[in-house]
Design a protein around this motif. Sequence first.
Motif, PDB file in Angstrom:
ATOM      1  N   THR A 161       0.850  -1.183   0.000  1.00  0.00           N
ATOM      2  CA  THR A 161       0.000   0.000   0.000  1.00  0.00           C
ATOM      3  C   THR A 161       0.893   1.243   0.000  1.00  0.00           C
ATOM      4  OG1 THR A 161      -0.100   0.229   2.402  1.00  0.00           O
ATOM      5  CG2 THR A 161      -1.711  -1.256   1.365  1.00  0.00           C
ATOM      6  N   GLN A 162       0.286   2.391  -0.258  1.00  0.00           N
ATOM      7  CA  GLN A 162       1.087   3.610  -0.216  1.00  0.00           C
ATOM      8  C   GLN A 162       1.608   3.875   1.192  1.00  0.00           C
ATOM      9  OE1 GLN A 162      -0.359   7.005  -2.342  1.00  0.00           O
ATOM     10  NE2 GLN A 162      -0.501   5.867  -4.262  1.00  0.00           N
ATOM     11  N   ASP A 163       0.850   3.515   2.209  1.00  0.00           N
ATOM     12  CA  ASP A 163       1.367   3.650   3.574  1.00  0.00           C
ATOM     13  C   ASP A 163       2.545   2.705   3.803  1.00  0.00           C
ATOM     14  OD1 ASP A 163      -0.383   5.656   4.272  1.00  0.00           O
ATOM     15  OD2 ASP A 163      -1.860   4.298   5.174  1.00  0.00           O
ATOM     16  N   ASP A 164       2.474   1.496   3.255  1.00  0.00           N
ATOM     17  CA  ASP A 164       3.602   0.572   3.343  1.00  0.00           C
ATOM     18  C   ASP A 164       4.855   1.190   2.717  1.00  0.00           C
ATOM     19  OD1 ASP A 164       2.077  -1.437   4.543  1.00  0.00           O
ATOM     20  OD2 ASP A 164       1.630  -2.427   2.634  1.00  0.00           O
ATOM     21  N   ILE A 165       4.672   1.763   1.532  1.00  0.00           N
ATOM     22  CA  ILE A 165       5.809   2.345   0.826  1.00  0.00           C
ATOM     23  C   ILE A 165       6.421   3.474   1.648  1.00  0.00           C
ATOM     24  CG2 ILE A 165       6.509   3.696  -1.179  1.00  0.00           C
ATOM     25  CD1 ILE A 165       6.193   0.762  -1.832  1.00  0.00           C
ATOM     26  N   ARG A 166       5.591   4.328   2.214  1.00  0.00           N
ATOM     27  CA  ARG A 166       6.127   5.416   3.038  1.00  0.00           C
ATOM     28  C   ARG A 166       6.922   4.856   4.217  1.00  0.00           C
ATOM     29  NH1 ARG A 166       0.772   7.233   1.958  1.00  0.00           N
ATOM     30  NH2 ARG A 166       0.779   8.919   0.413  1.00  0.00           N
ATOM     31  N   GLU A 167       6.428   3.787   4.815  1.00  0.00           N
ATOM     32  CA  GLU A 167       7.142   3.169   5.928  1.00  0.00           C
ATOM     33  C   GLU A 167       8.469   2.573   5.472  1.00  0.00           C
ATOM     34  OE1 GLU A 167       6.525  -0.464   9.187  1.00  0.00           O
ATOM     35  OE2 GLU A 167       4.951   0.002   7.722  1.00  0.00           O
ATOM     36  N   ILE A 168       8.447   1.860   4.351  1.00  0.00           N
ATOM     37  CA  ILE A 168       9.671   1.242   3.824  1.00  0.00           C
ATOM     38  C   ILE A 168      10.711   2.310   3.498  1.00  0.00           C
ATOM     39  CG2 ILE A 168      10.602  -0.006   1.822  1.00  0.00           C
ATOM     40  CD1 ILE A 168       7.808  -1.506   1.810  1.00  0.00           C
ATOM     41  N   VAL A 169      10.276   3.377   2.835  1.00  0.00           N
ATOM     42  CA  VAL A 169      11.194   4.449   2.456  1.00  0.00           C
ATOM     43  C   VAL A 169      11.784   5.119   3.701  1.00  0.00           C
ATOM     44  CG1 VAL A 169      11.283   6.756   1.421  1.00  0.00           C
ATOM     45  CG2 VAL A 169      10.194   4.871   0.190  1.00  0.00           C
ATOM     46  N   ALA A 170      10.940   5.384   4.704  1.00  0.00           N
ATOM     47  CA  ALA A 170      11.425   6.026   5.929  1.00  0.00           C
ATOM     48  C   ALA A 170      12.360   5.104   6.701  1.00  0.00           C
ATOM     49  CB  ALA A 170      10.243   6.444   6.800  1.00  0.00           C
ATOM     50  N   TYR A 171      12.025   3.825   6.770  1.00  0.00           N
ATOM     51  CA  TYR A 171      12.866   2.858   7.469  1.00  0.00           C
ATOM     52  C   TYR A 171      14.238   2.787   6.809  1.00  0.00           C
ATOM     53  CZ  TYR A 171      13.942  -1.548   9.927  1.00  0.00           C
ATOM     54  OH  TYR A 171      14.502  -2.521  10.723  1.00  0.00           O
ATOM     55  N   ALA A 172      14.250   2.735   5.479  1.00  0.00           N
ATOM     56  CA  ALA A 172      15.518   2.699   4.752  1.00  0.00           C
ATOM     57  C   ALA A 172      16.294   3.995   4.962  1.00  0.00           C
ATOM     58  CB  ALA A 172      15.261   2.453   3.272  1.00  0.00           C
ATOM     59  N   ALA A 173      15.610   5.141   4.894  1.00  0.00           N
ATOM     60  CA  ALA A 173      16.288   6.430   5.047  1.00  0.00           C
ATOM     61  C   ALA A 173      16.948   6.549   6.410  1.00  0.00           C
ATOM     62  CB  ALA A 173      15.303   7.567   4.831  1.00  0.00           C
ATOM     63  N   SER A 174      16.326   5.984   7.440  1.00  0.00           N
ATOM     64  CA  SER A 174      16.922   6.041   8.778  1.00  0.00           C
ATOM     65  C   SER A 174      18.192   5.202   8.854  1.00  0.00           C
ATOM     66  CB  SER A 174      15.914   5.570   9.834  1.00  0.00           C
ATOM     67  OG  SER A 174      15.676   4.175   9.739  1.00  0.00           O
ATOM     68  N   ARG A 175      18.406   4.359   7.853  1.00  0.00           N
ATOM     69  CA  ARG A 175      19.638   3.568   7.728  1.00  0.00           C
ATOM     70  C   ARG A 175      20.475   4.053   6.542  1.00  0.00           C
ATOM     71  NH1 ARG A 175      15.913   1.767  10.610  1.00  0.00           N
ATOM     72  NH2 ARG A 175      16.106   0.004  12.046  1.00  0.00           N
ATOM     73  N   PHE A 176      20.152   5.237   6.041  1.00  0.00           N
ATOM     74  CA  PHE A 176      20.899   5.910   4.980  1.00  0.00           C
ATOM     75  C   PHE A 176      20.931   5.089   3.688  1.00  0.00           C
ATOM     76  CE2 PHE A 176      22.136   7.483   9.082  1.00  0.00           C
ATOM     77  CZ  PHE A 176      21.967   8.853   8.912  1.00  0.00           C
ATOM     78  N   ILE A 177      19.787   4.488   3.414  1.00  0.00           N
ATOM     79  CA  ILE A 177      19.576   3.739   2.184  1.00  0.00           C
ATOM     80  C   ILE A 177      18.488   4.429   1.377  1.00  0.00           C
ATOM     81  CG2 ILE A 177      18.681   1.566   1.233  1.00  0.00           C
ATOM     82  CD1 ILE A 177      20.027   0.141   3.589  1.00  0.00           C
ATOM     83  N   THR A 178      18.770   4.660   0.105  1.00  0.00           N
ATOM     84  CA  THR A 178      17.794   5.236  -0.813  1.00  0.00           C
ATOM     85  C   THR A 178      17.057   4.113  -1.522  1.00  0.00           C
ATOM     86  OG1 THR A 178      19.146   7.206  -1.184  1.00  0.00           O
ATOM     87  CG2 THR A 178      17.487   6.683  -2.853  1.00  0.00           C
ATOM     88  N   VAL A 179      15.743   4.175  -1.537  1.00  0.00           N
ATOM     89  CA  VAL A 179      14.937   3.197  -2.269  1.00  0.00           C
ATOM     90  C   VAL A 179      14.626   3.779  -3.644  1.00  0.00           C
ATOM     91  CG1 VAL A 179      12.877   1.761  -2.287  1.00  0.00           C
ATOM     92  CG2 VAL A 179      13.952   2.376  -0.101  1.00  0.00           C
ATOM     93  N   VAL A 180      15.111   3.100  -4.680  1.00  0.00           N
ATOM     94  CA  VAL A 180      14.902   3.530  -6.062  1.00  0.00           C
ATOM     95  C   VAL A 180      13.795   2.670  -6.664  1.00  0.00           C
ATOM     96  CG1 VAL A 180      15.945   3.755  -8.350  1.00  0.00           C
ATOM     97  CG2 VAL A 180      17.290   4.282  -6.295  1.00  0.00           C
ATOM     98  N   PRO A 181      12.645   3.263  -7.025  1.00  0.00           N
ATOM     99  CA  PRO A 181      11.549   2.462  -7.585  1.00  0.00           C
ATOM    100  C   PRO A 181      11.734   2.240  -9.081  1.00  0.00           C
ATOM    101  CG  PRO A 181      10.876   4.743  -7.471  1.00  0.00           C
ATOM    102  CD  PRO A 181      12.287   4.692  -6.913  1.00  0.00           C
ATOM    103  N   GLU A 182      11.262   1.110  -9.561  1.00  0.00           N
ATOM    104  CA  GLU A 182      11.244   0.857 -11.004  1.00  0.00           C
ATOM    105  C   GLU A 182       9.853   0.416 -11.438  1.00  0.00           C
ATOM    106  OE1 GLU A 182      12.817  -2.237 -14.424  1.00  0.00           O
ATOM    107  OE2 GLU A 182      13.787  -2.276 -12.452  1.00  0.00           O
ATOM    108  N   ILE A 183       9.295   1.138 -12.389  1.00  0.00           N
ATOM    109  CA  ILE A 183       8.066   0.758 -13.089  1.00  0.00           C
ATOM    110  C   ILE A 183       8.498   0.441 -14.512  1.00  0.00           C
ATOM    111  CG2 ILE A 183       5.772   1.488 -13.824  1.00  0.00           C
ATOM    112  CD1 ILE A 183       6.064   1.277 -10.781  1.00  0.00           C
ATOM    113  N   ASP A 184       8.467  -0.815 -14.899  1.00  0.00           N
ATOM    114  CA  ASP A 184       9.060  -1.258 -16.172  1.00  0.00           C
ATOM    115  C   ASP A 184       8.097  -0.998 -17.328  1.00  0.00           C
ATOM    116  OD1 ASP A 184      10.846  -2.387 -17.919  1.00  0.00           O
ATOM    117  OD2 ASP A 184      11.053  -4.271 -16.831  1.00  0.00           O
ATOM    118  N   VAL A 185       8.546  -0.210 -18.320  1.00  0.00           N
ATOM    119  CA  VAL A 185       7.771   0.081 -19.535  1.00  0.00           C
ATOM    120  C   VAL A 185       8.728   0.130 -20.726  1.00  0.00           C
ATOM    121  CG1 VAL A 185       5.965   1.406 -18.367  1.00  0.00           C
ATOM    122  CG2 VAL A 185       8.014   2.599 -19.129  1.00  0.00           C
TER     123      VAL A 185
END
Length: 542
Positions: free
Chosen positions: A218-242
């Motif tokens: 969900t979008q709330d899941d994504i916000r949590e994942i991104v924030a969790y990664a950022a607190s560990r200095f990891i950038t989450v790069v999304p890919e939508i394949d087209v």
Amino acid sequence: MTVFSIVPRPESVQRGDGEFPLDAATRIVAAEHLVPVAHWLQSALRPATGLALPLAQDADRAITLVRSDDLGSEAYRLDCTPSGITVAGGDPAGVFHGCQTLLQLLPPAVYRRAFVDDVQWAVPAVAIRDTPRFGWRGMMLDVARHFMPKHDLLRLIDLLAMHRLNTLHLHLTDDQGWRVEIRRYPKLTEVGSWRHESQLGADPDAGNDGRPHGGFYTQDDIREIVAYAASRFITVVPEIDVPGHTQAAIAAYPELGVSGEPREVSPRWGINVNVLNTEDTTVEFFRGVFDEIMDLFPSQYIGVGGDECPKEQWRVDERTQALIRERSLAGETELQAWFIHQIGVHISARGRRMYGWDDLLEGDLPADTVVASWRGMTGAVTAARKGYDVVSCPDDLVYLDYRQSELPDEPIPFSIPLTLADAYSFDPVPSDLGPDEAGRVLGGQANLWTENLDSPRTVDYFAFPRLCAIAEALWSNGERDFAEFEPRLEEHLHRLDALGVEYRRRTGPMPWQTRPGIPGKPSERAEWAAFIDGLVANIRPS
């Protein structure tokens, strides 16, 4: 254990005399801007040690976290004496990396999540200086073929951080599933997030398992994942394949396909002939998708895929051929480049940079495009010479879904063997680039495709310990020696044991890690190299 079992290897390590014990009197001292790192360090040390390690403004016996202007981005300095520990970083990320190294100076039991009462918690006196070689140190995880639940993805983020990796590239969509909620197009997940069964094995003639598979964030899941990664200095790069690898989207909205006919979310692996049409309405649809993606992911880099797009449907479709003529394009290859360019311009207008596979080099690209070179290093050379930035991820060195040995009981053996030593030999900078061109290489990443990896346990087996080797290739400066790495890794595996990582043993898979009776698709190295050479024929440097 010695301090020299640190993975990835620091730039310099000097052993001192004595040690600093952690006890009830130990405090953590940190400036306000480093308090989040201090909180993370508390959370990492408290479970196994049972120590409170409260924050303090000053203390006689402390772990002190500071920023130092003489250090570069992500660099750190760790000094331990019998009277205290100081972790200095060029920025908060550097301090965090230093804290990760601090954990590795303690017994492996520090990684356990419950109190351990038979260990003396002491850090040996040591002076460590360290700085990363590359700014992009990543891993790509395919969650489209087999979905990874949020809990397990957060665990993986912790494992990436442990190894000083700072980029998680999420392959969120493919023919076999759409894994991120897009609110303006709800059918993408209502229909596209699950398939009724999956191909069982790597052989094209393999049967299906008859078992539904699905899931999405969900979008709330994504916000949590991104924030969790950022607190560990990891950038989450999304890919939508087209515009290829899109059958899940077409299943949800058939009007996106060339024929407009209903399709199912694909239960089969491999390259799928069903691709997007290139109508202006389809471009607008995906502009909307990427708008929501960019709202969710603050990453500077936004992945568009662009790989393995078959042209058969476009060649025989009258409407597509009319569009080619209307747009004054030379053919189907230019049509794909046109489609990608429309998305790239939209991404650039939002202040982001388009990121895609080296197949994009078959057409013109926005100047700030970043190219992921996967078909060997040809794409890296070509992109750098054309002035594009590069992330190196050659399949023969960093594709962690490839089989790990010639042993007959490797689970669902696919492609060529990619051993631990092969992974350790990875160098993101092609040897035939000049200094200026080499500066275009941002770094590299491991890629983990999950057609045959249907659980987090299986991801563990294929990722580790090869990801440890790749992390060192991306972080450590200077000459590297596999013979020197191996004994450090043996010590490091005790840490993975404490964390419950089900890595591949040097002797091969454990009985429960095998997949007897499920066909693979192994290849010889010469056969595979010829296949890859054929794929890159259109992008070779002139």
